[in-house]
Motif scaffolding. Sequence first.
Motif, PDB file in Angstrom:
ATOM      1  N   LEU A  74     -15.753   3.673  42.428  1.00  0.00           N
ATOM      2  CA  LEU A  74     -16.437   4.349  41.329  1.00  0.00           C
ATOM      3  C   LEU A  74     -16.591   3.375  40.151  1.00  0.00           C
ATOM      4  O   LEU A  74     -17.005   2.250  40.346  1.00  0.00           O
ATOM      5  CB  LEU A  74     -15.683   5.618  40.936  1.00  0.00           C
ATOM      6  CG  LEU A  74     -15.678   6.711  42.031  1.00  0.00           C
ATOM      7  CD1 LEU A  74     -14.802   7.877  41.631  1.00  0.00           C
ATOM      8  CD2 LEU A  74     -17.093   7.183  42.324  1.00  0.00           C
ATOM      9  N   ILE A 102     -27.205  15.761  42.950  1.00  0.00           N
ATOM     10  CA  ILE A 102     -27.300  14.873  41.787  1.00  0.00           C
ATOM     11  C   ILE A 102     -28.693  14.283  41.620  1.00  0.00           C
ATOM     12  O   ILE A 102     -29.126  13.998  40.510  1.00  0.00           O
ATOM     13  CB  ILE A 102     -26.251  13.745  41.853  1.00  0.00           C
ATOM     14  CG1 ILE A 102     -26.500  12.824  43.067  1.00  0.00           C
ATOM     15  CG2 ILE A 102     -24.851  14.311  41.889  1.00  0.00           C
ATOM     16  CD1 ILE A 102     -25.653  11.576  43.054  1.00  0.00           C
ATOM     17  N   TYR A 113     -25.453   5.842  40.851  1.00  0.00           N
ATOM     18  CA  TYR A 113     -24.878   6.538  41.998  1.00  0.00           C
ATOM     19  C   TYR A 113     -25.437   6.028  43.334  1.00  0.00           C
ATOM     20  O   TYR A 113     -24.953   6.442  44.395  1.00  0.00           O
ATOM     21  CB  TYR A 113     -25.146   8.043  41.879  1.00  0.00           C
ATOM     22  CG  TYR A 113     -24.255   8.733  40.874  1.00  0.00           C
ATOM     23  CD1 TYR A 113     -23.153   9.472  41.270  1.00  0.00           C
ATOM     24  CD2 TYR A 113     -24.521   8.640  39.519  1.00  0.00           C
ATOM     25  CE1 TYR A 113     -22.337  10.109  40.348  1.00  0.00           C
ATOM     26  CE2 TYR A 113     -23.719   9.268  38.577  1.00  0.00           C
ATOM     27  CZ  TYR A 113     -22.631   9.993  39.003  1.00  0.00           C
ATOM     28  OH  TYR A 113     -21.823  10.615  38.071  1.00  0.00           O
ATOM     29  N   ILE A 118     -22.030   9.722  46.921  1.00  0.00           N
ATOM     30  CA  ILE A 118     -21.931  10.975  46.177  1.00  0.00           C
ATOM     31  C   ILE A 118     -23.263  11.723  46.217  1.00  0.00           C
ATOM     32  O   ILE A 118     -24.325  11.153  45.972  1.00  0.00           O
ATOM     33  CB  ILE A 118     -21.531  10.702  44.710  1.00  0.00           C
ATOM     34  CG1 ILE A 118     -20.137  10.065  44.648  1.00  0.00           C
ATOM     35  CG2 ILE A 118     -21.556  11.999  43.887  1.00  0.00           C
ATOM     36  CD1 ILE A 118     -19.751   9.583  43.271  1.00  0.00           C
ATOM     37  N   SER A 120     -23.058  15.478  45.210  1.00  0.00           N
ATOM     38  CA  SER A 120     -22.884  16.607  44.290  1.00  0.00           C
ATOM     39  C   SER A 120     -21.633  16.367  43.461  1.00  0.00           C
ATOM     40  O   SER A 120     -20.761  15.568  43.833  1.00  0.00           O
ATOM     41  CB  SER A 120     -22.778  17.931  45.064  1.00  0.00           C
ATOM     42  OG  SER A 120     -21.739  17.864  46.036  1.00  0.00           O
ATOM     43  N   LEU A 121     -21.532  17.060  42.311  1.00  0.00           N
ATOM     44  CA  LEU A 121     -20.397  16.812  41.422  1.00  0.00           C
ATOM     45  C   LEU A 121     -20.164  17.981  40.483  1.00  0.00           C
ATOM     46  O   LEU A 121     -21.025  18.848  40.289  1.00  0.00           O
ATOM     47  CB  LEU A 121     -20.608  15.526  40.607  1.00  0.00           C
ATOM     48  CG  LEU A 121     -21.764  15.454  39.605  1.00  0.00           C
ATOM     49  CD1 LEU A 121     -21.397  16.095  38.267  1.00  0.00           C
ATOM     50  CD2 LEU A 121     -22.189  14.010  39.372  1.00  0.00           C
ATOM     51  N   GLY A 136     -14.204  14.178  36.175  1.00  0.00           N
ATOM     52  CA  GLY A 136     -15.274  14.277  37.161  1.00  0.00           C
ATOM     53  C   GLY A 136     -14.728  14.481  38.561  1.00  0.00           C
ATOM     54  O   GLY A 136     -13.733  13.874  38.950  1.00  0.00           O
ATOM     55  N   TYR A 138     -16.240  14.649  42.668  1.00  0.00           N
ATOM     56  CA  TYR A 138     -17.442  14.259  43.415  1.00  0.00           C
ATOM     57  C   TYR A 138     -17.304  14.633  44.888  1.00  0.00           C
ATOM     58  O   TYR A 138     -16.214  14.567  45.464  1.00  0.00           O
ATOM     59  CB  TYR A 138     -17.669  12.746  43.292  1.00  0.00           C
ATOM     60  CG  TYR A 138     -17.608  12.236  41.878  1.00  0.00           C
ATOM     61  CD1 TYR A 138     -18.709  12.307  41.035  1.00  0.00           C
ATOM     62  CD2 TYR A 138     -16.413  11.685  41.378  1.00  0.00           C
ATOM     63  CE1 TYR A 138     -18.643  11.839  39.730  1.00  0.00           C
ATOM     64  CE2 TYR A 138     -16.342  11.213  40.072  1.00  0.00           C
ATOM     65  CZ  TYR A 138     -17.459  11.290  39.251  1.00  0.00           C
ATOM     66  OH  TYR A 138     -17.388  10.826  37.969  1.00  0.00           O
ATOM     67  N   TRP A 139     -18.450  15.007  45.494  1.00  0.00           N
ATOM     68  CA  TRP A 139     -18.499  15.328  46.909  1.00  0.00           C
ATOM     69  C   TRP A 139     -19.579  14.480  47.581  1.00  0.00           C
ATOM     70  O   TRP A 139     -20.621  14.175  46.971  1.00  0.00           O
ATOM     71  CB  TRP A 139     -18.818  16.811  47.103  1.00  0.00           C
ATOM     72  CG  TRP A 139     -17.673  17.730  46.819  1.00  0.00           C
ATOM     73  CD1 TRP A 139     -16.813  18.285  47.703  1.00  0.00           C
ATOM     74  CD2 TRP A 139     -17.263  18.205  45.522  1.00  0.00           C
ATOM     75  NE1 TRP A 139     -15.878  19.079  47.063  1.00  0.00           N
ATOM     76  CE2 TRP A 139     -16.135  19.047  45.717  1.00  0.00           C
ATOM     77  CE3 TRP A 139     -17.723  18.002  44.215  1.00  0.00           C
ATOM     78  CZ2 TRP A 139     -15.482  19.668  44.670  1.00  0.00           C
ATOM     79  CZ3 TRP A 139     -17.071  18.629  43.168  1.00  0.00           C
ATOM     80  CH2 TRP A 139     -15.967  19.441  43.393  1.00  0.00           C
ATOM     81  N   ASP A 140     -19.340  14.093  48.834  1.00  0.00           N
ATOM     82  CA  ASP A 140     -20.306  13.267  49.559  1.00  0.00           C
ATOM     83  C   ASP A 140     -21.266  14.120  50.392  1.00  0.00           C
ATOM     84  O   ASP A 140     -21.790  13.681  51.416  1.00  0.00           O
ATOM     85  CB  ASP A 140     -19.584  12.258  50.448  1.00  0.00           C
ATOM     86  CG  ASP A 140     -18.614  12.925  51.413  1.00  0.00           C
ATOM     87  OD1 ASP A 140     -18.609  14.180  51.488  1.00  0.00           O
ATOM     88  OD2 ASP A 140     -17.852  12.203  52.083  1.00  0.00           O
TER      89      ASP A 140
END
Length: 412
Positions: A74, A102, A113, A118, A120-121, A136, A138-140
């Motif tokens: 990150l 995102i 990004y 990533i 969604s967040l 924060g 974060y999802w993949d």
Amino acid sequence: MLTPLSEPVQRMTPSRYLAFARAVQALGRAQDRAAVVDAVRQAAREVSGASGISMSLRDGEECVYVAEDADFELWTGQRFALEDCISGWSIMSGQQAIIPDIYADMRVPHAAYEKTPIRSLVMTPIGEPNPFGALGAYWDELDGPQPGDAEMLTALAAVVGSTLRAIDLAEVLRLDRERAERLYRESKELLRSQAEAERHQTLLINELNHRVKNTLTIIQGVARQTLRGATSLDDAHDSFEARLHTLAAAHTLLTSLGWRPVMVRDLLASATAAFEPATHQAFSLDGPDLRLSPSTAVAMALALHELGTNAAKYGALSSESGQVDIRWWLARSPDGPRLRLMWRESGGPPVVPPSRRGFGSRLLESGLARELQGAVRLEFPSTGVICHIDAPAPLPGELNGGPSPEMGRVGA
């Protein structure tokens, strides 16, 4: 009654609850910002159920990423202008951002990004009412945040914010101590003998230690009473922060006077200013020129805060025509002169005597009465709440002008 948990939060796995509990314990032990950052790094990912987490803090017009835990790299150590990143948006707006895609949201700097998986967040502000950081998650995958995730992150961010504010307060106390020690070192050079210098050092350190211990004792007591009477996490946070603000205002007034006795009228004006409505002058102050010791003044300010909060919610200050009359005088008692203060509300909604003592009443009549080394008595006539406060009389030499007429009344 505690606010029931939402259905999504109730469905959270026990492991996430345990992770949240461990995070709260770690934050409670934290002595500096580095320990807070480390606690967030170790717990936030499991609490949120995310693929990665980050923590950023505001530095002027930039946000600095100070921690991360993810399977991918990150931005730890990097700086971004507040208007150029989603964490900056959350800090400046004070709002939580839940973004299921995102690349469909223009608040997200897409270029930053592209090198990450990533999709969604959730970005949650840290600190109220003026955020100074962001947490924060974060999802993949698209639509990664599930029901309840945002609530868990909000709760964790609230604890982090309160912990950082407490650490900042401790830092102020530490700087006060260093300042006192520096003043001692400078004054030592001016003293004529080593014996006089040592005596002066002892007085300074003892006074500072006494003041710091008293302040921490009051904060611990207020926190304990607040948590015991709170109905929800938000209620506890708001009530505790409001009481800290009251304590800070009393300390500011005392500091401006060099921690010498404070005028009763000045203390009342400071304590009631936050509750004065914009439509009319609600408070009437009447009494002789008297001064209170610093410890009595702090306890009196907390008592007035509880009365003002109750009046603003339910009493005279909730009405456009409501009034609060505050009178004080010196009275004789078998144990010597005492300071008597009466808070009387009028013009508000009709008062119904409570069937049982609530949290505010218990705090006034028990906790704050002990802090005042006196007594607090509440009455509930239909015309408005009345509170009688009995406190130690001003010390000899702390009177300005003569005693009030009530000095002649024994046990008034």
